[in-house]
Design a protein around this motif. Structure first.
Motif, PDB file in Angstrom:
ATOM      1  N   VAL A 261     100.752 -38.828 -26.341  1.00 22.06           N
ATOM      2  CA  VAL A 261     101.903 -38.558 -27.197  1.00 22.06           C
ATOM      3  C   VAL A 261     102.463 -39.888 -27.690  1.00 22.06           C
ATOM      4  O   VAL A 261     102.452 -40.887 -26.980  1.00 22.06           O
ATOM      5  CB  VAL A 261     102.999 -37.756 -26.455  1.00 22.06           C
ATOM      6  N   GLU A 262     102.968 -39.895 -28.914  1.00 25.46           N
ATOM      7  CA  GLU A 262     103.418 -41.140 -29.539  1.00 25.46           C
ATOM      8  C   GLU A 262     104.841 -41.071 -30.056  1.00 25.46           C
ATOM      9  O   GLU A 262     105.366 -42.078 -30.545  1.00 25.46           O
ATOM     10  CB  GLU A 262     102.456 -41.517 -30.676  1.00 25.46           C
ATOM     11  N   THR A 263     105.493 -39.922 -29.981  1.00 29.41           N
ATOM     12  CA  THR A 263     106.874 -39.798 -30.436  1.00 29.41           C
ATOM     13  C   THR A 263     107.737 -39.224 -29.319  1.00 29.41           C
ATOM     14  O   THR A 263     107.232 -38.579 -28.393  1.00 29.41           O
ATOM     15  CB  THR A 263     106.981 -38.878 -31.665  1.00 29.41           C
ATOM     16  N   VAL A 264     109.034 -39.476 -29.430  1.00 26.71           N
ATOM     17  CA  VAL A 264     109.968 -38.948 -28.432  1.00 26.71           C
ATOM     18  C   VAL A 264     109.929 -37.424 -28.424  1.00 26.71           C
ATOM     19  O   VAL A 264     109.965 -36.789 -27.376  1.00 26.71           O
ATOM     20  CB  VAL A 264     111.402 -39.448 -28.713  1.00 26.71           C
ATOM     21  N   ASN A 265     109.829 -36.825 -29.622  1.00 25.03           N
ATOM     22  CA  ASN A 265     109.790 -35.368 -29.710  1.00 25.03           C
ATOM     23  C   ASN A 265     108.585 -34.813 -28.952  1.00 25.03           C
ATOM     24  O   ASN A 265     108.693 -33.823 -28.221  1.00 25.03           O
ATOM     25  CB  ASN A 265     109.747 -34.930 -31.171  1.00 25.03           C
ATOM     26  N   GLN A 266     107.439 -35.461 -29.103  1.00 28.97           N
ATOM     27  CA  GLN A 266     106.248 -35.031 -28.381  1.00 28.97           C
ATOM     28  C   GLN A 266     106.425 -35.211 -26.876  1.00 28.97           C
ATOM     29  O   GLN A 266     105.997 -34.375 -26.083  1.00 28.97           O
ATOM     30  CB  GLN A 266     105.026 -35.820 -28.868  1.00 28.97           C
ATOM     31  N   ALA A 267     107.066 -36.319 -26.489  1.00 26.39           N
ATOM     32  CA  ALA A 267     107.283 -36.586 -25.068  1.00 26.39           C
ATOM     33  C   ALA A 267     108.190 -35.534 -24.439  1.00 26.39           C
ATOM     34  O   ALA A 267     107.911 -35.009 -23.359  1.00 26.39           O
ATOM     35  CB  ALA A 267     107.885 -37.982 -24.883  1.00 26.39           C
ATOM     36  N   VAL A 268     109.279 -35.213 -25.128  1.00 25.27           N
ATOM     37  CA  VAL A 268     110.218 -34.212 -24.620  1.00 25.27           C
ATOM     38  C   VAL A 268     109.537 -32.849 -24.537  1.00 25.27           C
ATOM     39  O   VAL A 268     109.739 -32.094 -23.576  1.00 25.27           O
ATOM     40  CB  VAL A 268     111.469 -34.141 -25.524  1.00 25.27           C
ATOM     41  N   THR A 269     108.710 -32.539 -25.521  1.00 28.41           N
ATOM     42  CA  THR A 269     107.985 -31.273 -25.505  1.00 28.41           C
ATOM     43  C   THR A 269     107.059 -31.186 -24.295  1.00 28.41           C
ATOM     44  O   THR A 269     106.989 -30.152 -23.618  1.00 28.41           O
ATOM     45  CB  THR A 269     107.163 -31.101 -26.792  1.00 28.41           C
ATOM     46  N   ARG A 270     106.345 -32.283 -24.011  1.00 26.87           N
ATOM     47  CA  ARG A 270     105.425 -32.273 -22.879  1.00 26.87           C
ATOM     48  C   ARG A 270     106.169 -32.203 -21.551  1.00 26.87           C
ATOM     49  O   ARG A 270     105.759 -31.482 -20.637  1.00 26.87           O
ATOM     50  CB  ARG A 270     104.530 -33.514 -22.901  1.00 26.87           C
TER      51      ARG A 270
END
Length: 280
Positions: A75-84
């Motif tokens: 993951v490369e974005t904060v949104n992706q990180a929070v989703t994971r």
């Protein structure tokens, strides 16, 4: 010795009077915790809050891409990180990631002690997190969660902060680091428990901080304390060899360790290194 006794007396009295100045949670952690308790919050809103803090954003990306979450596609974005990571876990993870901001001081000597304390905390926490990760692979229905353990392990010694801050007002105490260490051993758990209450953490965290080093408290079932104590053993905090052996054997019996020498294995060391990298 007079100054040392006076400092000890001051600490004990301030604890009794509840007048000891306790550290506060970093503002970003407070915002995340408040948002996480909002039933209307969504992943996008949470991402926006985290994105305002560069250090926390980087921490979230490291967690999301770490071995303990299985890595997968990077993951490369904060949104992706929070989703994971997920909204349920984000509250504890964000608090944990922000904690390093608390271990700071403008006083050179206090700062040195705080840096050492934080480094030791990371060592203990990373071991505990690795062991929990392996444990959960074989015990998928365990009620214990990695995010709760992560926060518990990172605050287990939080009580050293007010002691060092108070000692800063009595510079002569630093002539005897042995005394300071004794004050930490005797008082930090009780002070740490007060901090968890001031931070509005659950009773579970208060109990862990209060009891992690009290080996008369031995949970019959697998408990967060077991993982933190295993981390303490790995880092030489419990120095008695017979105590270490008894505890390690109990962790094998509980399924926390596959064998008594597991923490010397390459498999453990590889993940331990990966987890520690999250905090660097």
């Amino acid at each position: 010795m007079g100054t040392e006794n006076a400092l000890y007396t001051i600490l004990v009295e301030k604890i009794k009077q509840k007048s000891l100045v306790l550290p506060t949670l970093p503002e970003v952690a407070l915002r995340v915790r408040e948002a996480a308790d909002d039933p209307q919050i969504n992943l996008g809103d949470m991402s926006d809050i985290i994105a305002h803090d560069p250090a926390l954003s980087m921490g979230m990306l490291k967690v999301a891409n770490s071995a303990i979450l299985g890595r997968g596609v990077k993951v490369e974005t904060v949104n992706q990180a929070v989703t994971r990571i997920g909204l349920r876990q984000i509250k504890s993870v964000a608090t944990a990631m922000a904690l390093e901001q608390v271990f700071v001081s403008e006083n050179e000597i206090v700062s040195l002690y705080l840096k050492k304390s934080w480094a030791k905390t990371i060592e203990v926490a990373s071991v505990a997190m690795v062991l929990m990760t392996f444990y959960q692979r074989d015990h998928k229905h365990s009620p214990l969660t990695l995010d709760t353990l992560t926060l518990a392990a990172l605050i287990h010694s939080i009580g050293v902060l007010p002691i060092l801050t108070e000692a800063e007002n009595h510079p002569d105490v630093f002539a005897n680091p042995t005394f300071l260490q004794q004050a930490i051993i005797k008082l930090s758990n009780k002070i740490g428990a007060e901090i968890t209450i001031a931070w509005d953490l659950s009773q579970e965290f208060t109990d862990i901080v209060l009891n992690w080093s009290d080996l008369t408290v031995l949970p019959a079932e697998v408990h967060y304390l077991d993982f933190i104590r295993a981390g303490a053993i790995h880092n030489g905090i419990f120095k008695n060899e017979s105590t270490q052996e008894v505890l390690l054997k109990s962790y094998v019996a509980k399924g926390i360790l596959p064998d008594i020498d597991f923490m010397s294995s390459d498999e453990f060391k590889d993940m331990h290194r990966d987890v520690k990298d999250m905090f660097s």
